[in-house]
Write a protein that holds these residues in place. Structure first.
Motif, short mmCIF file in Angstrom:
data_model
loop_
_atom_site.label_atom_id
_atom_site.label_comp_id
_atom_site.label_asym_id
_atom_site.label_seq_id
_atom_site.Cartn_x
_atom_site.Cartn_y
_atom_site.Cartn_z
N HIS A 39 29.13 34.77 42.94
CA HIS A 39 28.48 35.86 42.53
C HIS A 39 29.17 36.59 41.15
CE1 HIS A 39 31.40 37.49 45.28
NE2 HIS A 39 31.30 38.56 44.73
N ASP A 40 30.38 36.28 40.91
CA ASP A 40 31.24 37.11 39.96
C ASP A 40 32.05 36.02 39.13
OD1 ASP A 40 32.23 38.91 38.50
OD2 ASP A 40 34.00 39.56 40.05
N PHE A 41 31.37 35.07 38.83
CA PHE A 41 32.06 34.02 37.94
C PHE A 41 32.62 34.54 36.64
CE2 PHE A 41 31.58 30.72 34.39
CZ PHE A 41 32.78 30.12 34.53
N ARG A 42 34.22 34.03 36.28
CA ARG A 42 34.93 34.51 35.42
C ARG A 42 35.51 33.18 34.71
NH1 ARG A 42 37.49 40.21 36.38
NH2 ARG A 42 35.87 41.14 37.76
N PRO A 43 35.00 33.01 33.28
CA PRO A 43 35.66 31.58 32.79
C PRO A 43 37.09 31.50 32.73
CG PRO A 43 33.82 32.98 31.49
CD PRO A 43 34.24 33.68 32.55
N GLY A 75 62.01 31.25 47.40
CA GLY A 75 61.21 31.11 45.86
C GLY A 75 60.10 32.37 45.90
N VAL A 76 59.70 32.42 44.64
CA VAL A 76 58.54 33.49 44.37
C VAL A 76 57.19 33.10 44.65
CG1 VAL A 76 58.57 33.05 41.94
CG2 VAL A 76 58.02 35.41 42.98
N THR A 77 56.24 33.68 45.05
CA THR A 77 54.88 33.39 45.42
C THR A 77 54.18 34.04 44.03
OG1 THR A 77 54.97 32.93 47.50
CG2 THR A 77 53.02 33.56 46.71
N ILE A 78 53.64 33.42 43.25
CA ILE A 78 52.75 34.07 42.35
C ILE A 78 51.28 34.17 42.75
CG2 ILE A 78 51.70 33.78 39.79
CD1 ILE A 78 54.59 32.10 39.40
N VAL A 79 50.56 35.41 42.77
CA VAL A 79 49.35 35.94 43.12
C VAL A 79 48.50 35.96 41.82
CG1 VAL A 79 47.88 37.26 44.63
CG2 VAL A 79 50.68 36.72 45.20
N VAL A 80 47.39 35.09 41.86
CA VAL A 80 46.44 35.41 40.84
C VAL A 80 45.43 36.56 41.33
CG1 VAL A 80 44.83 34.46 39.15
CG2 VAL A 80 46.79 33.04 40.07
N SER A 81 45.25 37.54 40.57
CA SER A 81 44.31 38.45 40.72
C SER A 81 43.30 39.02 39.71
CB SER A 81 45.14 40.07 41.47
OG SER A 81 44.27 40.75 41.87
N PRO A 82 42.22 39.14 39.83
CA PRO A 82 41.18 39.42 38.65
C PRO A 82 41.49 40.88 38.00
CG PRO A 82 39.91 39.51 40.76
CD PRO A 82 41.41 39.31 40.95
N LEU A 83 41.83 41.88 38.77
CA LEU A 83 41.86 43.08 38.27
C LEU A 83 43.07 43.80 38.55
CD1 LEU A 83 38.43 44.33 40.35
CD2 LEU A 83 38.49 43.83 37.95
N ILE A 117 45.52 32.17 44.76
CA ILE A 117 44.47 32.65 44.09
C ILE A 117 43.55 33.44 44.76
CG2 ILE A 117 42.67 31.64 42.76
CD1 ILE A 117 45.70 30.53 41.77
N ASP A 118 43.72 34.85 44.50
CA ASP A 118 42.75 35.78 45.18
C ASP A 118 41.31 35.70 44.49
OD1 ASP A 118 42.32 37.68 47.04
OD2 ASP A 118 43.52 39.05 46.37
N GLU A 119 40.26 35.88 45.32
CA GLU A 119 39.20 36.51 44.88
C GLU A 119 38.66 35.17 44.08
OE1 GLU A 119 37.43 38.94 45.58
OE2 GLU A 119 39.29 40.40 46.17
N ALA A 120 38.76 33.68 44.84
CA ALA A 120 38.74 32.36 44.24
C ALA A 120 37.39 32.04 43.84
CB ALA A 120 39.29 31.40 45.54
N HIS A 121 36.09 32.98 44.38
CA HIS A 121 34.77 33.02 44.05
C HIS A 121 34.64 32.85 42.61
CE1 HIS A 121 35.15 37.16 44.87
NE2 HIS A 121 34.36 37.16 43.71
N CYS A 122 35.59 33.61 42.08
CA CYS A 122 35.32 33.61 40.30
C CYS A 122 35.75 32.48 39.73
CB CYS A 122 36.47 34.79 40.02
SG CYS A 122 36.26 36.30 40.58
N VAL A 123 36.38 31.52 40.48
CA VAL A 123 36.35 29.96 39.90
C VAL A 123 35.06 29.39 39.69
CG1 VAL A 123 37.49 27.69 40.15
CG2 VAL A 123 38.57 29.87 40.78
N SER A 124 34.03 29.81 40.55
CA SER A 124 32.79 28.92 40.52
C SER A 124 31.76 29.40 39.55
CB SER A 124 32.51 28.86 42.12
OG SER A 124 31.23 28.24 41.99
N GLU A 125 30.96 28.79 38.78
CA GLU A 125 29.92 29.17 38.18
C GLU A 125 28.60 29.85 39.20
OE1 GLU A 125 29.71 26.95 34.03
OE2 GLU A 125 29.27 25.78 35.70
#
Length: 734
Positions: free
Chosen positions: A160-164, A66-74, A149-157
């Motif tokens: 340092h780099d929260f993304r809704p 199968g395929v692995t799906i990578v979430v990346s913010p940029l 889920i890359d750069e997973a800190h973006c999940v948290s309020e």
């Protein structure tokens, strides 16, 4: 990809690692994380920049159906990852707004045909209702192996780099609960880790925190003066390779980049005021080594994955310790030594305070001021800078890292027990309701209105500290906090509180020693992790190999490090391999890179050796041929040869272990194999000559087959490691 390899195709994870990526050993927790991912377990990975996070989901993706799906913010980040994977012969792609409609459709078709193993997406596209039909078809046809889920800190309020938009990713678990998920980030406090797990709905996740200590980075703080640009120019000229300079404002970015260009340094600006096209072009030139320096605003993220950045300079003050860790962490991702410099002035503090005052929310202002105090503390402190950084993330570190300015040039210690008792008594007299500055005002007998209004001029500790300056009292307060002899609230107010250690000091049960803060800046600094020196011929060959790498990279429109890392080129320059077998032993040379680049590089090396009258290295091939009839334990691997190269350059076994992220026992095992194969090893650097003699005598008496028998003959004053090393030397001489 019906014939794509799976885990069953390889005898071990290490062999799969070598096949796909060209490396012999895993680093840190990589192997354990990959094992958990292959079992279908949800995983949360906190691993420092340069620690190899990407491999933790990339290798499992290649070994599962199968395929692995990578979430990346940029966009830039996902494009960079895909480029690197493709150069290793790995089927990876991305879908984002940079593609035309036809290009997107072509890639979707390849996905549904099973021709792609890793798909990179931004969270907005993944969570778009228009994308879910394709997601469902993928699951029904080729299957979805996992979500990364890359750069997973973006999940948290609290990150340092929260993304809704990252907050919507919990829907993946709701719609596809059977698909495992791995979340990865370089920095996360305990609070942020818990928030990531909850927001992503991770199911009983295995959490791996490999530590925040970037041992290869050298940290220093310099005073910022009118001559600071001249200091920056000097640093840039002294340090090899690429660098990033961070500034607070666009105006400063343009000024510094312009002055660098006038002084003959190739530099470009990078900030939000530039057009998207200009930013992208500047970034591409930096990644491809067409330009040496990028000057960027602190507020605007670079979104790059360039591993060979050799220095990061903060011309202006970073806003938080966490953002500084991230920004300075863009240096030395390849594990080689790199330098991180901050220029500090109170004018910058005033600028940051002004920006904080523009925040509309009072609570946000309080938290930002406390974060600024942490940065000032870091900049002004005379203790180990690494200790301050790591304690911020809740990681204990003893100090004396031997790779920061304070540890390499330590300030003298003085007994300040009496001053500590005065300070702590004043905290107590103020009823533990105030911060550092107010306590110092009371100690120094300030006539400030607040001190008088509170009646603190009538306290017994009022004015008893006039013999020391404000700066000296601040240094004492910070030292008490670092030594855990005083506590401070973390709600944004930074109120000082007494603790158990405080009372021990007050009761005269323990002394307090602190660093004297005033010291001249040393003219020269020795660095524990200085770049390994090459011989003249090696340096010349390395430069030719870099030029070859650049040409090949430009032909393929990829960054040079995608072809080979600096560490691989340096090893080629030192070992001079001219045969296929010898070249394949170089770290970072996998099957694909051997086929793609092996002939070109070995021919270049052979021509260089002929023109400089040097003997090329065929030892890896010869060793392989010579040991075909012997046991596999005597065969030398690339990782053992890498250890030998570092040892020959003067590193101790402990330093090699730290440099390579391996256990000391593993390095000793490498040395055993090297000596048994008659490689040049100075045994005197490993075991003192006076201790070698009894060990050799014991081996002659009881034989070499049993370490325990040898140690029993010697006694408990000898440890097994030195016996192993001497025995290997003895066997190599047989």
């Amino acid at each position: 990809m019906a014939n794509a390899p799976t885990m069953a195709s390889f005898p071990s994870l290490e062999s799969a690692l070598k096949h796909f990526f060209g490396y012999d050993d895993f680093r840190y927790y990589q192997r354990t994380i990959i094992e958990q991912a292959l079992k279908g377990q949800d995983v949360l990975v906190i691993m420092p920049t340069g620690g190899g996070k990407s491999l933790c989901y990339q290798l499992p993706a290649l070994l599962r159906l199968g395929v692995t799906i990578v979430v990346s913010p940029l966009i830039a980040l996902m494009q960079d990852q895909v480029r690197s994977l493709k150069d290793n012969g790995i089927a990876a792609t991305f879908l984002n707004s940079s593609l035309t409609f036809a290009e997107a459709r072509e890639r979707e078709s390849a996905l549904l045909n099973g021709d792609v193993k890793l798909l990179y997406l931004a969270p907005e596209r993944l969570m778009s209702p228009n994308f879910w039909p394709l997601l469902e078809r993928l699951q029904q046809t080729v299957g979805i192996a996992s979500f990364a889920i890359d750069e997973a800190h973006c999940v948290s309020e609290w990150g340092h780099d929260f993304r809704p938009e990252y907050r919507q990713l919990f829907q993946l678990k709701q719609q596809l609960p059977q698909v495992p998920m791995i979340a990865l980030t370089a920095t996360a406090t305990e609070r942020v880790r818990q928030d990531i797990s909850q927001q992503l709905r991770l199911k009983e996740p295995q959490v791996f925190v490999s530590g925040f200590n970037r041992q290869n980075l050298h940290y220093e703080v310099k005073p910022k003066t009118k001559q600071s640009y001249d200091h920056v120019l000097k640093l840039v000229k002294q340090q090899p390779g690429s660098g990033i300079i961070y500034c607070l404002s666009r105006k400063r970015v343009n000024e510094i980049s312009f002055r660098l260009k006038q002084d003959g340094i190739s530099a470009l600006p990078y900030h939000a005021g530039l057009s998207d096209k200009e930013r992208q072009e500047n970034q591409e030139q930096f990644i491809r080594d067409d330009v040496r320096i990028i000057v960027a605003t602190i507020a605007f993220g670079m979104g790059i994955n360039k591993p060979d950045v050799r220095f990061v300079i903060h011309y202006d003050l970073p806003r938080t310790i966490e953002s500084y860790y991230q920004e300075s962490g863009r240096a030395g991702r390849d594990g080689d030594p790199a330098n991180c410099t901050v220029f500090f002035s109170y004018a910058d503090v005033a600028t940051v305070e002004y920006l904080i005052n523009q925040k509309p929310d009072e609570q946000e202002q309080r938290i930002a001021r406390q974060q600024l105090r942490h940065v000032i503390n870091y900049a002004e402190s005379a203790i180990c800078r690494r200790k301050i950084q790591l304690s911020y993330f809740g990681e204990s570190f003893p100090g004396d890292c031997k790779n920061c300015d304070n540890c390499l040039n330590p300030v003298p210690m003085e007994d300040w027990t009496i001053e500590s008792q005065k300070f702590l008594s004043c905290v107590a007299r103020c009823q533990e309701r105030f911060g550092m500055n107010h306590v110092i005002d009371v100690l120094r007998g300030s006539r400030k209105k607040r001190v008088l209004d509170l009646g603190h001029d009538r306290l017994s500790t009022y004015g008893i500290g006039q013999d020391h300056s404000v700066d000296e009292w601040r240094q004492l307060c910070r030292s008490l906090l670092h030594q855990e002899l005083l506590s401070e609230t973390t709600d944004g107010y930074s109120v000082l509180k007494l603790n158990g250690g405080s009372w021990q000091v007050l009761k005269k049960e323990i002394p307090v020693n602190i660093h004297v803060i005033k010291r001249p800046e040393p003219e020269a600094k020795a660095k524990a992790n200085d770049v390994v020196q090459l011989s003249g011929d090696e340096a010349l060959l390395l430069e030719q190999l870099r030029q070859l790498r650049k040409r090949l990279a430009d032909e393929q429109s990829v960054p040079p490090y995608v072809v080979f890392a600096d560490a691989s080129l340096r090893q080629m320059a030192q070992q001079r391999p001219i045969t296929t077998a010898a070249f394949s032993a170089i770290s970072g040379v996998g099957k694909r890179k051997l086929e793609q680049y092996g002939k070109t590089f070995t021919e270049t090396i052979e021509v260089f050796c002929r023109s400089h009258n040097l003997t090329p290295n065929t030892v890896a091939a010869d060793a392989a041929a010579a040991t075909t009839s012997s046991s596999s334990s005597s065969e030398l691997t690339a990782t053992q040869l890498t250890t030998h190269g570092l040892f020959q350059q003067g590193l101790s076994l402990s330093e090699i272990a730290i440099e390579r992220g391996l256990r000391l026992g593993t390095i000793i095992d490498h040395m055993e194999h090297l000596m048994a194969a008659n490689y040049e090893v100075d045994l005197g650097r490993l075991v003192s000559p006076e201790r070698q003699v009894p060990i050799f005598e014991a081996i002659e008496k009881v034989g070499a087959h049993s370490l325990r028998a040898i140690r029993e003959e010697l006694g408990d004053t000898y440890d097994y490691n030195e016996i192993r090393l001497v025995r290997a030397a003895w066997e190599g001489k047989k």
